[in-house]
Design an enzyme around this catalytic site. Structure first.
Site, PDB file in Angstrom:
ATOM      1  N   HIS A  26      62.632 118.045  21.966  1.00  0.00           N
ATOM      2  CA  HIS A  26      63.717 117.573  21.329  1.00  0.00           C
ATOM      3  C   HIS A  26      63.928 117.621  20.231  1.00  0.00           C
ATOM      4  O   HIS A  26      64.512 117.711  18.530  1.00  0.00           O
ATOM      5  CB  HIS A  26      64.754 116.574  22.591  1.00  0.00           C
ATOM      6  CG  HIS A  26      65.454 115.885  21.718  1.00  0.00           C
ATOM      7  ND1 HIS A  26      67.070 116.381  22.421  1.00  0.00           N
ATOM      8  CD2 HIS A  26      65.263 115.623  20.749  1.00  0.00           C
ATOM      9  CE1 HIS A  26      67.130 114.554  21.435  1.00  0.00           C
ATOM     10  NE2 HIS A  26      66.843 114.844  20.503  1.00  0.00           N
ATOM     11  N   GLU A  27      62.434 116.696  20.102  1.00  0.00           N
ATOM     12  CA  GLU A  27      61.652 116.466  18.410  1.00  0.00           C
ATOM     13  C   GLU A  27      61.234 117.666  17.273  1.00  0.00           C
ATOM     14  O   GLU A  27      61.537 117.670  16.331  1.00  0.00           O
ATOM     15  CB  GLU A  27      60.342 115.316  18.740  1.00  0.00           C
ATOM     16  CG  GLU A  27      61.663 113.968  19.528  1.00  0.00           C
ATOM     17  CD  GLU A  27      62.487 113.220  18.290  1.00  0.00           C
ATOM     18  OE1 GLU A  27      62.249 113.767  16.854  1.00  0.00           O
ATOM     19  OE2 GLU A  27      63.088 112.169  18.971  1.00  0.00           O
ATOM     20  N   HIS A  71      64.930 118.888  16.275  1.00  0.00           N
ATOM     21  CA  HIS A  71      65.282 117.880  14.642  1.00  0.00           C
ATOM     22  C   HIS A  71      63.909 118.532  13.858  1.00  0.00           C
ATOM     23  O   HIS A  71      64.980 118.776  12.916  1.00  0.00           O
ATOM     24  CB  HIS A  71      64.588 116.748  15.047  1.00  0.00           C
ATOM     25  CG  HIS A  71      66.343 115.949  15.544  1.00  0.00           C
ATOM     26  ND1 HIS A  71      67.631 116.191  15.379  1.00  0.00           N
ATOM     27  CD2 HIS A  71      66.418 115.370  17.195  1.00  0.00           C
ATOM     28  CE1 HIS A  71      67.887 114.542  16.648  1.00  0.00           C
ATOM     29  NE2 HIS A  71      67.513 114.783  17.352  1.00  0.00           N
TER      30      HIS A  71
END
Length: 439
Positions: free
Chosen positions: A66-67, A70
């Site tokens: 997920h990170e 980003h």
């Protein structure tokens, strides 16, 4: 708290903070003691805890991805990625920069949830495709991953700035209002409201016997603090965007020749002038800086025979261009290391005078209105910034002495802007509540 570097992913450093082990242990214990014994008949305790650990690691692998979503989108837009950290409340991508447009902010904010949605969809698909004869342990692992990723996705999309949902809301407000500061103020206010609701709900749940409520309350506190920090950080950037670092300089600089003994430096410079740090020069050119921390490392018996140049901090990151925008300087202090001549130092008083002129509309102030408080007062009492103006044959440089010490006195760089998201903040409440995916 510093993190331990464990590797790199897509060229981005990955680290874990020591408290991360606590949440891993908590999830492992909760799943091994409650969830897997309920889902898998006759499972041995050791096997249940092993599956609990596997589930915790898979969950954090999802958070890491997920990170990474980003980070990759941010990097594509020219934002430097410092590292990705796993910590007590999930994951955090540390970025040295900010989105420059509402569209970029929106893409940043949606990248992580898009990854989590894909992961959740994958586990849901696997769960639906598993045959009835599949081992119960496998079914339980897949069901838990599908459930917890969906839960994190929904939680993280709440419009509680600075969660991803709050950043999406800010991007939409920014695009509609055309004012990032106003959009941030509204988003931060909504974020604080959600934080208060989380605290209230968490305390009520804890008093009702649900231990996971304490985690929800902790997340609420974090959301409130993070929303305020984001808003204050933006005020600083707005206040000093367009200000050249050279404007904060007062001359002449008080510098110490490199050949001066540490003992003489204490008597003639530190005691007399009481600055926290001094540029160190050699042949008229700045080579580094000396401060109280560096001097205290030299034993008293050796100070008379030790030259300042031998213990000076010679960090290339201390050198910046005097034309550098102050707002960018606060975020990106790293530039190529020229060898400049030191001509001046900018201290807190110079910054406050500049900010006062801006707020009162005095001559030389940048148009655009006043800010509510002096941004520099927001800095920690342990922070101190010195700018040493420098000049070379082809261009003028500055030596920036950014000293931000912890209570223990250790030097460290200013923390870069943190995380586009608070992913996994709901992990603790999910884990301790022991919610069954099949319920």
């Amino acid at each position: 708290m510093s993190s331990v570097r464990i590797g790199r992913l897509a060229g981005i450093p990955i680290g874990v903070q020591p408290l991360w082990l606590l949440i891993v242990a908590l999830i492992t214990w909760t799943l091994g003691a409650v969830y897997y014994p309920d889902e898998v008949d006759g499972i041995a305790p050791a096997a249940a805890y092993a599956l609990g650990l596997l589930s915790a690691l898979l969950l954090f692998a999802s958070i890491l991805l997920h990170e990474l979503g980003h980070a990759l989108v941010a990097r594509r837009h020219g934002v430097e990625i410092e590292e990705i950290d796993l910590w007590l409340l999930g994951g955090v991508a540390r970025m040295a920069g900010h989105p420059q447009t509402a569209g970029a902010e929106l893409r940043f904010a949606l990248a992580g949830p898009a990854v989590t949605l894909a992961i959740a969809a994958l586990f849901v698909a696997i769960d639906l495709l598993l045959p009835a004869s599949a081992p119960a342990a496998l079914v339980a692992v897949v069901a838990y991953q599908a459930f917890v990723n969906l839960a994190i996705l929904i939680f993280n999309l709440l419009p509680a700035f600075p969660l991803d949902g709050g950043r999406v809301a800010r991007a939409l407000l920014w695009g509609r209002l055309g004012d990032v500061e106003r959009a941030t103020g509204i988003a931060a206010a909504v974020g604080r409201g959600f934080g208060l609701l989380m605290i209230g709900g968490g305390v009520f749940a804890a008093l009702s016997g649900a231990g996971g409520g304490l985690w929800l309350a902790a997340v609420g506190v974090f959301v409130i603090l993070a929303a305020g920090a984001e808003q204050r950080g933006l005020r600083i950037r707005v206040a000093f965007t367009g200000r050249e670092a050279g404007r904060l300089m007062t001359a002449p600089a008080i510098s110490i020749p490199a050949e001066t003994s540490v003992e003489r430096a204490i008597e003639d410079y530190l005691v007399r002038h009481r600055h926290p740090a001094f540029p160190v020069t050699e042949g008229g050119r700045a080579i580094g800086l000396i401060d109280q921390v560096a001097i205290e490392r030299v034993p008293a018996a050796n100070r008379a025979a030790t030259a300042v140049g031998a213990v000076a901090v010679r960090d290339p990151d201390l050198l910046i261009d005097e034309r550098q925008d102050v707002a960018e300087l606060l975020e990106r202090p790293r530039l190529p290391p020229p060898r400049p001549r030191c001509r001046g130092v900018a201290r807190r008083t110079a910054r406050n005078r500049l900010d006062h002129r801006r707020r009162t509309g005095a001559a030389g102030a940048r148009p655009g209105g006043a800010v509510e408080t002096t941004p520099w007062q927001r800095f920690s009492s342990h922070s101190e910034t010195n700018l040493c103006r420098a000049q070379s044959s082809r261009s003028t440089e500055i030596s920036k002495i950014a000293r931000k010490a912890s209570p223990g006195g250790r030097m460290r760089r200013s923390e870069p802007p943190v995380s586009r998201a608070l992913v996994g903040a709901v992990i603790g409440s999910i884990a301790t509540a022991s919610v069954s995916p099949g319920a």
